[in-house]
Write a protein that holds these residues in place. Structure first.
Motif, mmCIF file in Angstrom:
data_model
loop_
_atom_site.group_PDB
_atom_site.id
_atom_site.type_symbol
_atom_site.label_atom_id
_atom_site.label_comp_id
_atom_site.label_asym_id
_atom_site.label_seq_id
_atom_site.Cartn_x
_atom_site.Cartn_y
_atom_site.Cartn_z
ATOM 1 N N UNK A 59 25.744 -60.832 33.403
ATOM 2 C CA UNK A 59 25.377 -62.244 33.350
ATOM 3 C C UNK A 59 24.006 -62.470 32.716
ATOM 4 N N UNK A 60 23.195 -61.423 32.610
ATOM 5 C CA UNK A 60 21.863 -61.554 32.006
ATOM 6 C C UNK A 60 21.924 -61.427 30.497
ATOM 7 N N UNK A 61 22.688 -60.454 30.001
ATOM 8 C CA UNK A 61 22.767 -60.212 28.553
ATOM 9 C C UNK A 61 24.037 -60.771 27.919
ATOM 10 N N UNK A 62 25.019 -61.197 28.744
ATOM 11 C CA UNK A 62 26.333 -61.685 28.290
ATOM 12 C C UNK A 62 27.162 -60.596 27.606
ATOM 13 N N UNK A 63 26.835 -59.343 27.854
ATOM 14 C CA UNK A 63 27.621 -58.244 27.311
ATOM 15 C C UNK A 63 28.829 -57.954 28.191
ATOM 16 N N UNK A 64 29.897 -57.485 27.552
ATOM 17 C CA UNK A 64 31.111 -57.089 28.265
ATOM 18 C C UNK A 64 31.298 -55.582 28.165
ATOM 19 N N UNK A 65 31.570 -54.969 29.306
ATOM 20 C CA UNK A 65 31.838 -53.536 29.358
ATOM 21 C C UNK A 65 33.303 -53.340 29.725
ATOM 22 N N UNK A 66 34.147 -52.897 28.784
ATOM 23 C CA UNK A 66 35.577 -52.691 29.092
ATOM 24 C C UNK A 66 35.771 -51.530 30.070
ATOM 25 N N UNK A 67 36.511 -51.797 31.151
ATOM 26 C CA UNK A 67 36.782 -50.768 32.150
ATOM 27 C C UNK A 67 38.227 -50.885 32.608
ATOM 28 N N UNK A 68 38.718 -49.851 33.251
ATOM 29 C CA UNK A 68 40.000 -49.920 33.947
ATOM 30 C C UNK A 68 39.777 -49.433 35.368
ATOM 31 N N UNK A 69 40.548 -49.956 36.297
ATOM 32 C CA UNK A 69 40.392 -49.591 37.705
ATOM 33 C C UNK A 69 41.012 -48.213 37.918
ATOM 34 N N UNK A 70 40.169 -47.257 38.281
ATOM 35 C CA UNK A 70 40.630 -45.885 38.502
ATOM 36 C C UNK A 70 41.134 -45.705 39.927
ATOM 37 N N UNK A 71 40.631 -46.510 40.834
ATOM 38 C CA UNK A 71 41.068 -46.420 42.220
ATOM 39 C C UNK A 71 40.431 -47.510 43.050
ATOM 40 N N UNK A 84 35.121 -47.888 26.872
ATOM 41 C CA UNK A 84 34.322 -47.720 25.656
ATOM 42 C C UNK A 84 32.848 -47.823 26.031
ATOM 43 N N UNK A 85 32.141 -46.698 26.118
ATOM 44 C CA UNK A 85 30.743 -46.717 26.556
ATOM 45 C C UNK A 85 29.871 -47.518 25.589
ATOM 46 N N UNK A 86 28.962 -48.344 26.111
ATOM 47 C CA UNK A 86 28.045 -49.070 25.233
ATOM 48 C C UNK A 86 27.038 -48.121 24.597
ATOM 49 N N UNK A 87 26.476 -48.525 23.473
ATOM 50 C CA UNK A 87 25.538 -47.667 22.734
ATOM 51 C C UNK A 87 24.330 -47.292 23.583
ATOM 52 N N UNK A 88 23.864 -48.217 24.398
ATOM 53 C CA UNK A 88 22.660 -47.975 25.196
ATOM 54 C C UNK A 88 22.974 -47.527 26.623
ATOM 55 N N UNK A 89 24.229 -47.117 26.867
ATOM 56 C CA UNK A 89 24.611 -46.656 28.189
ATOM 57 C C UNK A 89 24.917 -47.785 29.151
ATOM 58 N N UNK A 90 25.257 -47.412 30.372
ATOM 59 C CA UNK A 90 25.706 -48.398 31.364
ATOM 60 C C UNK A 90 24.598 -48.833 32.319
#
Length: 267
Positions: A59-71, A84-90
């Motif tokens: 909500x601060x940078x408006x970036x989206x990090x694609x994930x899937x629920x592993x459990x 898909x890991x972001x260039x600057x990490x998570x």
């Protein structure tokens, strides 16, 4: 290519990922979209098995990090695989406020994330939320009528003449009936006045309907499907239709469809 969607309204931009991700709805969300807290974990467990690809929204940078629920576990919470890991990490996602958002068949599910953390195995994790919203993608979202023989619609033609109509589905502003062919004249634009929804002794306020479409039934040649819209509805009409649609949808999601009427405003 993947499409970034905004609540199902259309593509916003293209990305090099083979899946769809969604932005969360901003601002205050209508309470009618809140899932019943009593059945929250069971529903989350059902929604994410198998898991759709989802996203974590910073909500601060408006970036989206694609994930899937592993459990998902009632004690340890959600586990996420980063697609898909972001260039600057998570780490920016872990330190900033985030919202989880996922496009499900029933709508867009989202909740503020608490305790977002990076695990030793490279997965992300967060606590089980205390409140979740499931937002429908269309304003005219229709839900199938409950399997309740006591629930019916009465259409009045004149004093002493009425017709009981089988309800197929209902939305906030409309309803679809299954009628016997020849039961009455059916013409697009016809207005039915003083109709009601009923269940046993409970009854809505009277409302008017206008026929918007008529088509043959896919199941029986002797029946037709009739789609109607509320005609010049009062505020009470709109509230009772929305209450009925919401109660049916909520009870179905929470696996208590036989008790759908307990949450309506008129039953």
């Amino acid at each position: 290519m993947a499409i970034l969607l905004d609540g199902g309204k259309g593509p916003l931009e293209l990305q090099s990922m083979p899946f769809k991700i969604y932005r969360p709805d901003a601002g205050d969300i209508d309470p009618k979209y809140a899932l019943d807290s009593r059945f929250l974990y069971k529903n989350l467990e059902k929604f994410f098995s198998p898991a759709p690809v989802s996203a974590i929204f910073n909500t601060k940078s408006s970036q989206l990090l694609p994930v899937s629920v592993d459990g998902i576990d009632a004690k340890t919470g959600f586990k996420f695989k980063v697609e898909e890991p972001p260039k600057n990490g998570v780490h920016a996602f872990i330190s900033d406020p985030c919202i989880f958002v996922s496009g499900l068949e029933l709508g867009k599910l989202q909740f503020p994330m608490q305790g977002l953390r990076l695990l030793d195995n490279g997965l992300l994790a967060c606590d089980i939320p205390k409140a979740v919203n499931l937002i429908q993608r269309r304003d005219d979202f229709r839900v199938p009528a409950p399997p309740d023989r006591a629930f019916k619609a009465l259409i009045y033609f004149s004093v002493g003449k009425e017709m009981i109509a089988d309800i197929i589905d209902i939305s906030d502003k409309g309803i679809q009936f299954d009628l016997r062919l020849g039961a009455t004249e059916l013409e697009v634009g016809t207005i039915w006045t003083s109709c009601t929804l009923e269940r046993l002794q409970a009854r809505t306020a009277k409302f008017d309907l206008i026929i918007r479409n008529v088509r043959p039934s896919l199941l029986e040649e002797s029946r037709v499907r009739v789609g109607c819209e509320l005609y010049q509805p009062t505020r009470l009409n709109l509230n009772e239709f929305a209450s009925t649609r919401t109660a049916i949808q909520s009870s179905r999601v929470n696996h208590r469809i036989n008790y759908w009427y307990q949450d309506t405003s008129w039953c």
